[in-house]
Design an enzyme around this catalytic site. Structure first.
Site, PDB file in Angstrom:
ATOM      1  N   LEU A  99     -10.856  -0.860  -1.368  1.00 28.55           N
ATOM      2  CA  LEU A  99      -9.990   0.261  -0.966  1.00 28.55           C
ATOM      3  C   LEU A  99      -9.484   0.154   0.460  1.00 28.55           C
ATOM      4  O   LEU A  99      -9.200   1.173   1.094  1.00 28.55           O
ATOM      5  CB  LEU A  99     -10.691   1.616  -1.158  1.00 28.55           C
ATOM      6  CG  LEU A  99     -10.827   2.151  -2.580  1.00 28.55           C
ATOM      7  CD1 LEU A  99     -11.287   3.601  -2.549  1.00 28.55           C
ATOM      8  CD2 LEU A  99      -9.531   2.046  -3.370  1.00 28.55           C
ATOM      9  N   ARG A 150      -0.736   2.122   0.845  1.00 28.31           N
ATOM     10  CA  ARG A 150      -2.058   2.421   1.404  1.00 28.31           C
ATOM     11  C   ARG A 150      -1.976   2.513   2.933  1.00 28.31           C
ATOM     12  O   ARG A 150      -2.608   3.377   3.551  1.00 28.31           O
ATOM     13  CB  ARG A 150      -3.055   1.319   1.043  1.00 28.31           C
ATOM     14  CG  ARG A 150      -3.591   1.339  -0.371  1.00 28.31           C
ATOM     15  CD  ARG A 150      -4.693   0.305  -0.515  1.00 28.31           C
ATOM     16  NE  ARG A 150      -5.180   0.191  -1.874  1.00 28.31           N
ATOM     17  CZ  ARG A 150      -6.171  -0.617  -2.255  1.00 28.31           C
ATOM     18  NH1 ARG A 150      -6.770  -1.379  -1.352  1.00 28.31           N
ATOM     19  NH2 ARG A 150      -6.554  -0.662  -3.520  1.00 28.31           N
ATOM     20  N   GLU A 201      -5.976   6.380  -5.847  1.00 31.12           N
ATOM     21  CA  GLU A 201      -6.034   5.250  -6.777  1.00 31.12           C
ATOM     22  C   GLU A 201      -7.303   5.407  -7.596  1.00 31.12           C
ATOM     23  O   GLU A 201      -8.355   4.865  -7.264  1.00 31.12           O
ATOM     24  CB  GLU A 201      -6.036   3.910  -6.030  1.00 31.12           C
ATOM     25  CG  GLU A 201      -4.729   3.558  -5.370  1.00 31.12           C
ATOM     26  CD  GLU A 201      -4.650   2.080  -4.983  1.00 31.12           C
ATOM     27  OE1 GLU A 201      -5.318   1.254  -5.632  1.00 31.12           O
ATOM     28  OE2 GLU A 201      -3.907   1.773  -4.029  1.00 31.12           O
ATOM     29  N   GLY A 242      -9.182   6.502 -11.723  1.00 33.39           N
ATOM     30  CA  GLY A 242      -9.099   6.287 -13.155  1.00 33.39           C
ATOM     31  C   GLY A 242      -8.413   7.434 -13.863  1.00 33.39           C
ATOM     32  O   GLY A 242      -8.047   8.446 -13.256  1.00 33.39           O
ATOM     33  N   THR A 252     -14.412   4.591 -10.950  1.00 31.27           N
ATOM     34  CA  THR A 252     -13.717   3.381 -10.518  1.00 31.27           C
ATOM     35  C   THR A 252     -14.612   2.519  -9.639  1.00 31.27           C
ATOM     36  O   THR A 252     -14.570   1.283  -9.703  1.00 31.27           O
ATOM     37  CB  THR A 252     -12.420   3.742  -9.779  1.00 31.27           C
ATOM     38  OG1 THR A 252     -11.562   4.467 -10.669  1.00 31.27           O
ATOM     39  CG2 THR A 252     -11.694   2.504  -9.286  1.00 31.27           C
ATOM     40  N   GLU A 263       8.596   9.215  23.419  1.00 31.55           N
ATOM     41  CA  GLU A 263       9.434   9.490  24.570  1.00 31.55           C
ATOM     42  C   GLU A 263       8.908   8.805  25.826  1.00 31.55           C
ATOM     43  O   GLU A 263       9.674   8.261  26.628  1.00 31.55           O
ATOM     44  CB  GLU A 263       9.527  11.009  24.809  1.00 31.55           C
ATOM     45  CG  GLU A 263      10.138  11.783  23.654  1.00 31.55           C
ATOM     46  CD  GLU A 263       9.108  12.308  22.665  1.00 31.55           C
ATOM     47  OE1 GLU A 263       9.313  13.397  22.125  1.00 31.55           O
ATOM     48  OE2 GLU A 263       8.083  11.608  22.428  1.00 31.55           O
ATOM     49  N   SER A 268      -8.433  -3.655 -16.160  1.00 29.34           N
ATOM     50  CA  SER A 268      -7.118  -3.264 -15.641  1.00 29.34           C
ATOM     51  C   SER A 268      -6.554  -4.254 -14.624  1.00 29.34           C
ATOM     52  O   SER A 268      -5.453  -4.046 -14.115  1.00 29.34           O
ATOM     53  CB  SER A 268      -7.205  -1.881 -14.986  1.00 29.34           C
ATOM     54  OG  SER A 268      -8.099  -1.902 -13.876  1.00 29.34           O
TER      55      SER A 268
END
Length: 367
Positions: free
Chosen positions: A210, A190, A297, A299, A202, A55, A174
């Site tokens: 990350l 993300r 994110e 395993g 992981t 605003e 992966s």
């Protein structure tokens, strides 16, 4: 054929999207001010925490255009705030500007506001209406609503899988199951999050950063690691990435904690059963830290824990058009005794992203 012109509230909602990756932990809000003759004379969206709200940005735009907000209508995607936080109340700024009418999409769930902003505007003689695009405004701030109403973040579990549901090969490989377009889209999610979470497995297997790299962002999300025994290597790449890292442990190992703190990580204890991190307690702590959306994110094992404890609010699954055969599943939980014991979901969106499918699904019942 020309596209239909947006309504002021539609334009305000579009502006609110500009606050993604910018306004955390504050909600994403957009504002459009129209003159009595219907002309748009001011636009704005929420800035970084401690900066002006939507605003105020729109009122500044009015002045920059040489216009006056007296008698104007304010279209805003969330109820104007009525409390002193890092900034003065927006309803006071609107009252002082002499606006005649405020149309808000939805009431603010923050207990410090929760109708008080609208009440103060009405007490000042300003007409207040609510409702246009309420569901869209809520969806844009679904994490903020979750934190305010449930005292926990909105948990979005992201996974990339093959058509036969494999998230990795048996050996853990992966990268990359899905294509570049899907990976960039995942980084856009993300960017939405206040925090991105993974497990220590992981960290060991993939050594991820990350962070948000594939789309532009102002803020980097907090990186969170579930690491019951503090086994995160001090040389982990995420500790070199921009932004902060928070590691949740169940057992404190003083020497390991010291090494990680020297690398800039913060250690938090959330001890649970079987010397594992208490995930619900961790979510409550993240909410207290101002995390609206938590992007997981991880395993298959940690994913399974989130699913088993019914902590996932939304599944974000990228499905590649390939078969991988024997491998790791999306989430390791069960075995179940009956099909009826499974987690019932409903699809909210199925979209092609490059060569892959993006599937958004939510539990039929969200706690």
């Amino acid at each position: 054929m020309a596209a239909p012109e947006m309504t002021p509230m539609q334009e305000a909602l579009a502006l609110a999207h500009g606050a993604i990756g910018l306004s955390e932990p504050n909600p994403r809000v957009g504002c459009v001010i129209t003159a009595p003759d219907g002309r748009v004379i001011g636009r704005g969206h929420t800035q970084q925490a401690g900066g002006p709200h939507a605003e105020v940005m729109a009122l500044r735009d009015v002045l920059a255009r040489g216009e006056s907000a007296r008698g104007a209508t304010v279209h805003v995607t969330l109820e104007p705030c009525s409390h002193h936080g890092r900034t003065p109340p927006c309803c006071d700024a609107l009252i002082e500007a002499g606006v005649a009418r405020v149309v808000m999409a939805i009431e603010d769930p923050n207990p410090l506001v929760a109708g008080e902003g609208a009440a103060r505007l009405r007490a000042a003689g300003i007409t207040v209406e609510a409702g246009p695009l309420a569901e869209e405004a809520r969806e844009l701030n679904i994490g903020f609503f979750s934190r305010m109403q449930r005292q926990r973040p909105w948990v979005r579990l992201k996974a990339a899988v093959s058509l036969d549901g494999r998230s990795a090969l048996n050996n853990g490989a992966s990268q990359w199951i899905t294509g570049a377009e899907a990976r960039a889209d995942g980084h856009a999610y993300r960017k939405r999050a206040g925090a991105v979470l993974t497990g220590v497995g992981t960290v060991h297997d993939d050594n991820p950063r990350l962070d948000v790299r594939l789309v532009e962002t102002t803020l980097q999300p907090l990186r969170v690691v579930v690491d019951s025994r503090l086994e995160t290597p001090p040389a982990a790449r995420m500790l070199d990435a921009p932004g902060a890292t928070l590691i949740y442990a169940a057992v404190l190992d003083a020497s390991r904690a010291t090494a990680l703190r020297e690398r800039g990580a913060e250690i938090a204890l959330a001890p649970g059963a079987n010397a594992k991190v208490d995930l619900p307690a961790m979510l409550a702590d993240l909410a207290r830290r101002g995390i609206n959306e938590l992007h997981v994110e991880a395993g298959h094992k940690l994913n399974g824990s989130f699913v088993r404890e019914r902590l996932v609010d939304e599944f974000l699954v990228y499905m590649a058009p390939k078969l991988l055969g024997i491998g790791r599943e999306l989430a390791a939980f069960g075995p179940l005794d009956a099909l009826s014991d499974g987690l019932e979901l409903h699809y909210t969106s199925v979209t092609t992203i490059g060569r892959d499918l993006r599937i958004l699904a939510r539990p039929a019942k969200i706690a």
